[in-house]
Motif scaffolding. Sequence first.
Motif, PDB file in Angstrom:
ATOM      1  N   ILE A   2       0.850  -1.266   0.135  1.00 23.07           N
ATOM      2  CA  ILE A   2       0.023  -0.035   0.061  1.00 23.07           C
ATOM      3  C   ILE A   2       0.873   1.062  -0.065  1.00 23.07           C
ATOM      4  CG2 ILE A   2      -1.995   1.226   1.104  1.00 23.07           C
ATOM      5  CD1 ILE A   2      -2.688  -1.536   2.506  1.00 23.07           C
ATOM      6  N   ALA A   3       0.883   2.024  -1.001  1.00 23.68           N
ATOM      7  CA  ALA A   3       1.828   3.291  -1.269  1.00 23.68           C
ATOM      8  C   ALA A   3       1.211   4.347  -0.511  1.00 23.68           C
ATOM      9  CB  ALA A   3       1.965   3.282  -2.845  1.00 23.68           C
ATOM     10  N   HIS A   4       0.047   4.398  -0.679  1.00 23.85           N
ATOM     11  CA  HIS A   4      -0.395   5.656  -0.063  1.00 23.85           C
ATOM     12  C   HIS A   4      -2.010   5.544   0.417  1.00 23.85           C
ATOM     13  CE1 HIS A   4      -1.581   6.874  -4.151  1.00 23.85           C
ATOM     14  NE2 HIS A   4      -2.784   7.351  -3.364  1.00 23.85           N
ATOM     15  N   LEU A   5      -2.551   6.125   1.088  1.00 21.10           N
ATOM     16  CA  LEU A   5      -3.856   6.106   1.562  1.00 21.10           C
ATOM     17  C   LEU A   5      -4.696   7.434   1.509  1.00 21.10           C
ATOM     18  CD1 LEU A   5      -4.010   3.605   4.633  1.00 21.10           C
ATOM     19  CD2 LEU A   5      -4.921   3.217   2.336  1.00 21.10           C
ATOM     20  N   THR A   6      -5.706   7.695   0.940  1.00 20.20           N
ATOM     21  CA  THR A   6      -6.320   9.116   0.926  1.00 20.20           C
ATOM     22  C   THR A   6      -7.701   8.657   1.528  1.00 20.20           C
ATOM     23  OG1 THR A   6      -5.259   9.856  -0.991  1.00 20.20           O
ATOM     24  CG2 THR A   6      -7.317  10.817  -0.658  1.00 20.20           C
ATOM     25  N   GLY A   7      -8.041   9.346   2.564  1.00 19.06           N
ATOM     26  CA  GLY A   7      -9.532   9.241   3.293  1.00 19.06           C
ATOM     27  C   GLY A   7      -9.534  10.392   4.281  1.00 19.06           C
ATOM     28  N   THR A  45      -3.876  12.832   2.667  1.00 17.87           N
ATOM     29  CA  THR A  45      -3.288  11.527   1.876  1.00 17.87           C
ATOM     30  C   THR A  45      -1.959  11.291   2.718  1.00 17.87           C
ATOM     31  OG1 THR A  45      -3.922  12.025  -0.284  1.00 17.87           O
ATOM     32  CG2 THR A  45      -2.030  10.746  -0.108  1.00 17.87           C
ATOM     33  N   LEU A  46      -1.862  10.164   2.950  1.00 18.04           N
ATOM     34  CA  LEU A  46      -0.531   9.756   3.800  1.00 18.04           C
ATOM     35  C   LEU A  46       0.272   8.641   3.206  1.00 18.04           C
ATOM     36  CD1 LEU A  46      -1.764   9.270   7.678  1.00 18.04           C
ATOM     37  CD2 LEU A  46      -0.727  11.085   6.559  1.00 18.04           C
ATOM     38  N   PHE A  47       1.521   8.915   2.862  1.00 15.06           N
ATOM     39  CA  PHE A  47       2.350   7.799   2.238  1.00 15.06           C
ATOM     40  C   PHE A  47       2.649   6.763   3.241  1.00 15.06           C
ATOM     41  CE2 PHE A  47       3.243  12.005   0.388  1.00 15.06           C
ATOM     42  CZ  PHE A  47       3.105  11.503  -0.931  1.00 15.06           C
ATOM     43  N   THR A  48       2.335   5.637   2.910  1.00 13.92           N
ATOM     44  CA  THR A  48       2.466   4.461   3.828  1.00 13.92           C
ATOM     45  C   THR A  48       3.283   3.303   3.393  1.00 13.92           C
ATOM     46  OG1 THR A  48       0.597   3.216   2.713  1.00 13.92           O
ATOM     47  CG2 THR A  48      -0.199   4.677   4.349  1.00 13.92           C
ATOM     48  N   SER A  49       3.517   2.583   4.507  1.00 17.22           N
ATOM     49  CA  SER A  49       4.367   1.545   4.462  1.00 17.22           C
ATOM     50  C   SER A  49       3.636   0.364   5.144  1.00 17.22           C
ATOM     51  CB  SER A  49       5.861   1.598   5.116  1.00 17.22           C
ATOM     52  OG  SER A  49       6.579   0.583   4.811  1.00 17.22           O
ATOM     53  N   LEU A  50       3.521  -0.759   4.448  1.00 16.14           N
ATOM     54  CA  LEU A  50       2.877  -1.787   5.115  1.00 16.14           C
ATOM     55  C   LEU A  50       3.853  -3.072   5.510  1.00 16.14           C
ATOM     56  CD1 LEU A  50       0.123  -3.510   5.647  1.00 16.14           C
ATOM     57  CD2 LEU A  50       0.225  -4.443   3.485  1.00 16.14           C
ATOM     58  N   VAL A  51       3.682  -3.334   6.917  1.00 16.77           N
ATOM     59  CA  VAL A  51       4.615  -4.362   7.295  1.00 16.77           C
ATOM     60  C   VAL A  51       3.872  -5.502   7.677  1.00 16.77           C
ATOM     61  CG1 VAL A  51       6.119  -4.926   9.294  1.00 16.77           C
ATOM     62  CG2 VAL A  51       6.240  -2.557   8.491  1.00 16.77           C
ATOM     63  N   VAL A  52       4.446  -6.519   7.091  1.00 19.00           N
ATOM     64  CA  VAL A  52       3.644  -7.775   7.375  1.00 19.00           C
ATOM     65  C   VAL A  52       4.237  -8.827   8.212  1.00 19.00           C
ATOM     66  CG1 VAL A  52       2.299  -9.905   6.085  1.00 19.00           C
ATOM     67  CG2 VAL A  52       2.660  -7.534   5.076  1.00 19.00           C
ATOM     68  N   GLY A  61       2.234   5.366   8.429  1.00 18.00           N
ATOM     69  CA  GLY A  61       1.886   6.511   7.540  1.00 18.00           C
ATOM     70  C   GLY A  61       2.949   7.737   7.712  1.00 18.00           C
ATOM     71  N   PHE A  62       3.148   8.454   6.744  1.00 23.83           N
ATOM     72  CA  PHE A  62       3.950   9.591   6.813  1.00 23.83           C
ATOM     73  C   PHE A  62       3.566  10.877   6.036  1.00 23.83           C
ATOM     74  CE2 PHE A  62       5.976   5.369   7.140  1.00 23.83           C
ATOM     75  CZ  PHE A  62       6.827   5.624   8.127  1.00 23.83           C
ATOM     76  N   ALA A  63       3.800  12.046   6.580  1.00 25.29           N
ATOM     77  CA  ALA A  63       3.572  13.204   5.765  1.00 25.29           C
ATOM     78  C   ALA A  63       3.824  13.236   4.347  1.00 25.29           C
ATOM     79  CB  ALA A  63       3.879  14.357   6.623  1.00 25.29           C
ATOM     80  N   ASP A  64       5.263  12.718   4.016  1.00 26.50           N
ATOM     81  CA  ASP A  64       5.671  12.915   2.663  1.00 26.50           C
ATOM     82  C   ASP A  64       6.626  11.630   2.106  1.00 26.50           C
ATOM     83  OD1 ASP A  64       8.702  13.151   3.838  1.00 26.50           O
ATOM     84  OD2 ASP A  64       7.786  14.941   4.476  1.00 26.50           O
ATOM     85  N   ASP A  65       6.913  11.461   1.116  1.00 25.93           N
ATOM     86  CA  ASP A  65       7.393  10.326   0.836  1.00 25.93           C
ATOM     87  C   ASP A  65       8.928  10.143   1.151  1.00 25.93           C
ATOM     88  OD1 ASP A  65       7.237   8.034  -0.948  1.00 25.93           O
ATOM     89  OD2 ASP A  65       8.618   8.944  -2.696  1.00 25.93           O
ATOM     90  N   ASP A  66       9.525  11.436   1.607  1.00 25.67           N
ATOM     91  CA  ASP A  66      10.872  11.324   1.917  1.00 25.67           C
ATOM     92  C   ASP A  66      10.952  10.438   3.208  1.00 25.67           C
ATOM     93  OD1 ASP A  66      13.908  11.476   1.889  1.00 25.67           O
ATOM     94  OD2 ASP A  66      13.397  13.306   3.230  1.00 25.67           O
ATOM     95  N   GLU A  67       9.945  10.890   4.301  1.00 29.07           N
ATOM     96  CA  GLU A  67       9.969  10.373   5.591  1.00 29.07           C
ATOM     97  C   GLU A  67       9.869   8.672   5.364  1.00 29.07           C
ATOM     98  OE1 GLU A  67       8.339  11.858   9.841  1.00 29.07           O
ATOM     99  OE2 GLU A  67       6.694  11.604   8.038  1.00 29.07           O
ATOM    100  N   ARG A  68       8.917   8.420   4.479  1.00 30.72           N
ATOM    101  CA  ARG A  68       8.757   6.961   4.327  1.00 30.72           C
ATOM    102  C   ARG A  68      10.073   6.381   3.867  1.00 30.72           C
ATOM    103  NH1 ARG A  68       4.455   4.803  -0.158  1.00 30.72           N
ATOM    104  NH2 ARG A  68       5.829   6.060  -1.512  1.00 30.72           N
TER     105      ARG A  68
END
Length: 215
Positions: A2-7, A45-52, A61-68
């Motif tokens: 999941i690269a990002h979530l908008t909601g 919109t949050l840039f996200t990283s899914l850890v399984v 979730g992160f405010a920008d892609d650099d932080e992710r």
Amino acid sequence: MIAHLTGTVAGIRLDSAVLDVNGVGYLVHATPGTLGTLRHGATVTLFTSLVVREDAMTVFGFADDDERAVFETVQSVSGVGPRLALAMLAVHSPEALRAAVAGEDLKALERVPGIGRKSAQRIVLELSGKLGAPVGTGAAAAAGATAGSADARRDEVVAALVGLGWTQKVAEDAVDTVSEGGATSDPDAGAAGTPSEQVASTLRAALRLLGGRRG
């Protein structure tokens, strides 16, 4: 992935938020800095990283892609998992982390809960060249991060209170009151501790103060 979530922001906690995406509520773990930018009912919109893992699927979730990107890169270090990676970004901005690694600033890394001297040395060794060079020199970037840290922490708490329903002025007055050591403040607010601990402590004190006023 999941690269990002908008909601729509449906809930905000001290360490996470609930994002309603087309009727599905996602629990997203984030830093105080990211959470401080959220508002109840706002579309974000949050840039996200899914850890399984075997027993769980966790969204960060992160405010920008650099932080992710930094969040995912620091996990390449042995012994650094997603929780510690998030703690690193709660204490340091991506640029401050780059400066700490480039300048081999072990003390800066040790300010993160869970990182000791040996862990800091391993992080510097294994992340060398992976995070990229800081925009300024290591010393300049670190100095800038330190100079702005107090104001940044104040802004985070104020933003969190506004997100919980108080007006900007009421939130600012409450934070200033507890930071100055008012009678209803948290004894630890603004005192020693990591930046994330200081944010949480000040927020708890402000909530107690505002709760008393409502009562």
